[in-house]
Design a protein around this motif. Structure first.
Motif, PDB file in Angstrom:
ATOM      1  N   VAL A   1       0.856  -1.181   0.000  1.00 21.14           N
ATOM      2  CA  VAL A   1       0.000   0.000   0.000  1.00 21.14           C
ATOM      3  C   VAL A   1       0.895   1.235   0.000  1.00 21.14           C
ATOM      4  CG1 VAL A   1      -1.886   1.204   1.162  1.00 21.14           C
ATOM      5  CG2 VAL A   1      -1.709  -1.296   1.347  1.00 21.14           C
ATOM      6  N   SER A   2       0.556   2.222  -0.813  1.00 19.24           N
ATOM      7  CA  SER A   2       1.393   3.417  -0.909  1.00 19.24           C
ATOM      8  C   SER A   2       1.345   4.217   0.397  1.00 19.24           C
ATOM      9  CB  SER A   2       0.932   4.294  -2.071  1.00 19.24           C
ATOM     10  OG  SER A   2      -0.318   4.895  -1.788  1.00 19.24           O
ATOM     11  N   THR A   3       2.411   4.976   0.624  1.00 15.45           N
ATOM     12  CA  THR A   3       2.497   5.782   1.844  1.00 15.45           C
ATOM     13  C   THR A   3       1.396   6.844   1.887  1.00 15.45           C
ATOM     14  OG1 THR A   3       4.879   5.401   1.991  1.00 15.45           O
ATOM     15  CG2 THR A   3       4.002   7.290   3.195  1.00 15.45           C
ATOM     16  N   ALA A   4       1.103   7.442   0.734  1.00 17.57           N
ATOM     17  CA  ALA A   4       0.053   8.470   0.695  1.00 17.57           C
ATOM     18  C   ALA A   4      -1.294   7.888   1.108  1.00 17.57           C
ATOM     19  CB  ALA A   4      -0.029   9.070  -0.703  1.00 17.57           C
ATOM     20  N   GLN A   5      -1.638   6.709   0.590  1.00 24.60           N
ATOM     21  CA  GLN A   5      -2.893   6.057   0.968  1.00 24.60           C
ATOM     22  C   GLN A   5      -2.929   5.758   2.459  1.00 24.60           C
ATOM     23  OE1 GLN A   5      -2.594   2.838  -2.098  1.00 24.60           O
ATOM     24  NE2 GLN A   5      -4.773   3.240  -2.356  1.00 24.60           N
ATOM     25  N   LEU A   6      -1.815   5.266   2.981  1.00 24.59           N
ATOM     26  CA  LEU A   6      -1.763   4.895   4.392  1.00 24.59           C
ATOM     27  C   LEU A   6      -1.972   6.114   5.294  1.00 24.59           C
ATOM     28  CD1 LEU A   6       1.175   2.316   4.451  1.00 24.59           C
ATOM     29  CD2 LEU A   6      -1.234   1.853   4.930  1.00 24.59           C
ATOM     30  N   ASN A   7      -1.357   7.235   4.953  1.00 26.89           N
ATOM     31  CA  ASN A   7      -1.476   8.404   5.826  1.00 26.89           C
ATOM     32  C   ASN A   7      -2.857   9.045   5.753  1.00 26.89           C
ATOM     33  OD1 ASN A   7       1.189   9.028   7.276  1.00 26.89           O
ATOM     34  ND2 ASN A   7       1.846   8.475   5.217  1.00 26.89           N
ATOM     35  N   ARG A   8      -3.491   9.012   4.576  1.00 29.33           N
ATOM     36  CA  ARG A   8      -4.882   9.465   4.506  1.00 29.33           C
ATOM     37  C   ARG A   8      -5.773   8.564   5.346  1.00 29.33           C
ATOM     38  NH1 ARG A   8      -3.579  10.429  -1.046  1.00 29.33           N
ATOM     39  NH2 ARG A   8      -4.477   8.410  -1.620  1.00 29.33           N
ATOM     40  N   TRP A   9      -5.521   7.259   5.251  1.00 30.99           N
ATOM     41  CA  TRP A   9      -6.290   6.288   6.029  1.00 30.99           C
ATOM     42  C   TRP A   9      -6.059   6.484   7.533  1.00 30.99           C
ATOM     43  CZ3 TRP A   9      -4.276   2.476   9.262  1.00 30.99           C
ATOM     44  CH2 TRP A   9      -5.190   1.536   9.735  1.00 30.99           C
TER      45      TRP A   9
ATOM     46  N   ASP B   1     -10.106  -2.195   5.175  1.00 39.06           N
ATOM     47  CA  ASP B   1     -10.077  -1.088   4.219  1.00 39.06           C
ATOM     48  C   ASP B   1      -9.137  -1.331   3.044  1.00 39.06           C
ATOM     49  OD1 ASP B   1     -11.875   0.220   5.823  1.00 39.06           O
ATOM     50  OD2 ASP B   1     -10.341   1.282   6.966  1.00 39.06           O
ATOM     51  N   PHE B   2      -8.145  -2.218   3.205  1.00 37.59           N
ATOM     52  CA  PHE B   2      -7.221  -2.495   2.104  1.00 37.59           C
ATOM     53  C   PHE B   2      -7.324  -3.933   1.616  1.00 37.59           C
ATOM     54  CE2 PHE B   2      -5.196   1.115   4.313  1.00 37.59           C
ATOM     55  CZ  PHE B   2      -5.143   2.004   3.245  1.00 37.59           C
TER      56      PHE B   2
END
Length: 488
Positions: A379-387, A445-446
């Motif tokens: 999972v990309s870092t951007a997706q993780l931090n939004r999540w 969620d993922f």
């Protein structure tokens, strides 16, 4: 060209010891107790510049066809028929026995190339047995010691002309094919690269004794390669087979049945269980096989938990479904028990199969491939931090002693299985329940059901090692300028 060498002989003549020395690894279990080896085990052998496939076989015994020993003998006879060369071993210390004479007659009929070896012939103890070997009528015997590595030069000298003849025969029958790949070179190279260059998927099949592990693998490969029967605990060591499973190259390990530790007293059974545990550690996907009649026994739960703790992708397969009566009611009970007893594997696939009839094999393959895909997910870092922001807003972390724990940043550190790092303040004070909240959120969620997820909390309070250090000024610069130099 490579060839196949089958090592055959009575129980406890040293076949597995020789096999291990030829492959250069301790692959086969070795013990003083006769009859340790029961299945066929293959390995890539090296002897000088010779490269060939060697097969370790079960000991040849005079027994009825329906007995376990009889089924072991049929499996060995099949290996003899398949092999290019047979190495027939006798125990030089014990001399030639009546069973040796009987099996020598069988080998003369079944295989054209038989090499007779008098093993354990080191020193003077095996001299009399070595001379007796001439009476078997299989030519000049080879004096050998698999344990001490003696006689391997003579074995090489016997195998070299046979290897050359196999290579010449292969070249003579190989057809000349003019292949034009100009039009679909890209498609052809892509297919070959996917199959030949990619490593096979490593799968370990584990479970209690008599769950049907060997029967399942026989069903998948389409032949009776592994020994099966009503007796519990037939398989004694982890046997690996590489084959194409409906287009997917796999290497599948059949392991010995694992009983409760308190019941494992026999030294050989301890070795067998240890061999199975090693297979779990090297596997990518672990298929935990249950018996539909007695599923989710305490030992089943321990085995599944072991696979999760080792970080393997897990698929739970319930075998012998063909003899189950109330299937719908049973399936509901299985799902409820799975959720309640194995919460650490929440969402892992639960498949009903029949290894005997072949029912459910397609579903099992799909579940294995999906579990492997999730196990490798990133999972990309951007997706993780939004999540992470959404998760914190929905359920803020606790505030011990009035100080709020701040979750600042999140990234994925690894796959196989997925592992994540959260940078936060006071990680040591974050309760385990909040970590479970985040892990369950990642699963949902993922789309990562069932796979082990590792989550580490890290602090950002580590100091810069150079922060409090005074900058030193070289003396030559102080002399000319009278002040510290500018930092570079």
């Amino acid at each position: 060209m490579s060839f196949t060498l089958a090592i055959v002989g009575r129980p406890n003549v040293g076949k597995s010891t020789l096999f291990n020395r030829l492959v250069g690894k301790r692959l086969a279990l070795v013990d003083d107790q006769p009859g340790v080896t029961r299945d066929l085990r293959e390995g890539e052998a090296r002897l000088g510049d010779l490269r060939f496939t060697v097969i370790d076989t079960a000991g040849l015994e005079d027994a009825t066809d329906d007995s376990l020993q009889g089924r072991m003998r049929r499996l060995t006879e099949r290996a003899v028929e398949m092999a290019d060369v047979c190495l027939f071993m006798i125990d030089a210390r014990a001399g030639v026995l009546a069973t040796d004479q009987m099996f020598a007659e069988i080998l003369r009929k079944k295989n054209a190339h038989v090499i007779l070896a008098a093993n354990k012939a080191e020193g003077k103890t095996g001299e009399e047995g070595f001379l007796e070997a001439y009476s078997l009528g299989l030519g000049e015997p080879l004096r050998l010691s698999g344990e001490h590595g003696e006689g391997f030069e003579d074995l090489y000298a016997m195998l070299m002309p046979l290897a050359d003849s196999f290579a010449e025969r292969a070249e003579a029958v190989m057809p000349e094919v003019d292949v034009d790949v100009s039009d679909d070179e890209e498609d052809f190279s892509g297919r070959s690269r996917d199959f030949n260059d990619g490593k096979p998927l490593q799968i370990a099949v584990v479970g209690r004794p008599n769950a049907g592990k060997s029967t399942l693998i026989n069903q998948l490969i389409g032949e009776e390669r592994l020994l099966t029967g009503p007796e519990a605990g037939i398989t004694r060591d982890a046997i690996s087979l590489t084959f194409d499973w409906a287009g997917t190259p796999v290497r599948m390990f059949d392991t010995a049945g694992m009983r409760k530790k308190a019941k494992v007293q026999d030294k050989l059974e301890k070795l067998s269980v240890s061999d199975g545990l090693r297979a779990v550690k090297f596997a990518e996907v672990v298929v935990v096989l249950l018996d539909a009649a007695i599923p989710f026994e305490q030992q089943d739960l321990r085995i599944a938990d072991l696979a999760e703790r080792e970080g393997r992708a897990v698929v739970v397969a319930v075998n012998k479904w063909d003899i189950e009566g109330e299937k719908q009611e049973k399936l509901r009970d299985l799902k409820e028990s799975f959720t309640r007893l194995l919460p650490q594997l929440r969402g892992a696939p639960l498949i009903t199969i029949s290894a005997k009839t072949g029912r459910g094999m397609d579903r099992l393959r799909d579940a294995v491939l999906r579990a492997h895909d999730i196990w490798n997910r990133r999972v990309s870092t951007a997706q993780l931090n939004r999540w992470l922001t959404g998760m914190v807003e929905a359920h803020p972390p606790p505030a011990p002693a009035g100080r709020r724990i701040k979750l600042r940043y999140m990234t994925q550190a690894k796959t196989r299985p997925p592992g994540f790092v959260v940078m936060c303040s006071m990680p040591e004070k974050l309760p385990e329940s909040y970590s479970r909240y985040l892990v369950n959120g990642l699963r949902d969620d993922f789309d990562m059901p069932g796979t082990p997820i590792r989550l580490w909390m890290r602090s950002q309070s580590d100091k810069n090692p150079y922060k409090d250090k005074k900058k030193s000024t070289p003396s030559r610069l102080r002399k000319h300028t009278g002040k510290k130099p500018l930092s570079k």
